[in-house]
Design an enzyme around this catalytic site. Structure first.
Site, mmCIF file in Angstrom:
data_model
loop_
_atom_site.group_PDB
_atom_site.id
_atom_site.type_symbol
_atom_site.label_atom_id
_atom_site.label_comp_id
_atom_site.label_asym_id
_atom_site.label_seq_id
_atom_site.Cartn_x
_atom_site.Cartn_y
_atom_site.Cartn_z
ATOM 1 N N GLU A 1 0.807 -1.222 0.000
ATOM 2 C CA GLU A 1 0.000 0.000 0.000
ATOM 3 C C GLU A 1 0.845 1.281 0.000
ATOM 4 O OE1 GLU A 1 -4.044 -1.313 2.362
ATOM 5 O OE2 GLU A 1 -2.218 -1.165 3.538
ATOM 6 N N ASP B 1 -12.185 -6.408 -1.713
ATOM 7 C CA ASP B 1 -13.009 -7.592 -1.417
ATOM 8 C C ASP B 1 -14.393 -7.155 -0.959
ATOM 9 O OD1 ASP B 1 -13.110 -7.705 1.770
ATOM 10 O OD2 ASP B 1 -11.147 -7.004 1.145
#
Ligand code: ADE
Length: 229
Positions: free
Chosen positions: A12, A197
């Protein structure tokens, strides 16, 4: 204007650390801080680690040691709403700590005692500028409440609980801790997350690592764009 950028995992933050010009590096409390400029903007980028405590350590360090004026939390999240599908972007209007619960004492769930609020408001101007950058990238975006807790959500009941209790659009594990630290220090913040997700029983399965990588990359692309406009 000094901007702090925090992500939990290397996937990230690595792409952002890599574009910092004139970078100087320093490790504090086990966290590496990369300071320099991006497109002429002063920044400090750090990978804080997973969960609210690591995120809080990192945000407080950025404030005290680097004097950041604003903090952006970038990374991935599970979607809690129909508007956000895989690889879409969630931008915070506010953040909540969904696992904070003193309700047996008569408080609303999520209330943060001491500051006595459930929803920690994000900086409107900052969120709007990030939304502009997302529009430039033609990304599908939703603004709303982002819920954080020390849990990876992969359960439809828990997902429904968080969505229905806090009206949140996405769930992750750091944003509200960063918001909480910024709130008590009077520092502007925003959380931007790319959906990796559906926060359901499929959330942690085989496709997750690849989706997480792609989502993390897009979230960083958005930060890069933010510094260009
Ligand atoms: N980060 C990405 N997906 C998540 C999920 N389902 N729960 C918590 N944090 C997440």
């Amino acid at each position: 204007m000094m901007t702090g950028i925090i992500g939990a995992m290397s996937v990230e933050t690595d792409a952002l650390k890599a574009i910092v010009n004139n970078a100087t590096k320093e490790t504090v409390s086990g966290v590496e801080f990369v300071r320099g400029t991006v497109n002429g903007h002063e920044v400090v980028v750090a990978q804080c680690g997973i969960g609210k405590v690591f995120a809080a350590i990192c945000a407080q360090t950025m404030i005290l040691r680097y004097g950041v004026d604003q903090i952006i939390n970038t990374g991935v999240a599970g979607t809690l709403c129909d508007e956000l599908g895989l690889l879409d972007i969630a931008i915070s209007t506010a953040v909540v700590e969904h696992d904070m619960d003193t309700s047996p004492l008569g408080d609303p769930v999520g209330l943060i005692s001491g500051i006595n609020i459930v929803e920690i408001p994000a900086a409107k101007k900052l969120a709007a500028k990030i939304a502009d950058a997302a529009a430039d990238l033609k990304k599908k975006t939703a603004l709303g409440i982002i819920a954080s807790g020390d849990q990876f959500i992969s359960d439809t009941e828990k997902k429904a609980y968080i969505r229905n209790t806090f009206h949140a659009i996405a769930c992750e594990m750091e944003g509200a801790a960063i918001g909480h630290v910024c709130y008590v220090n009077d520092v502007a913040f925003a959380v931007i997350r790319c959906i990796s997700d559906n926060a359901d029983s499929e959330a942690g399965t085989m496709e997750y690592p690849e989706l997480c990588r792609r989502a993390a990359k897009q979230s960083q692309e958005l930060i890069k764009k933010f510094f260009e406009i």
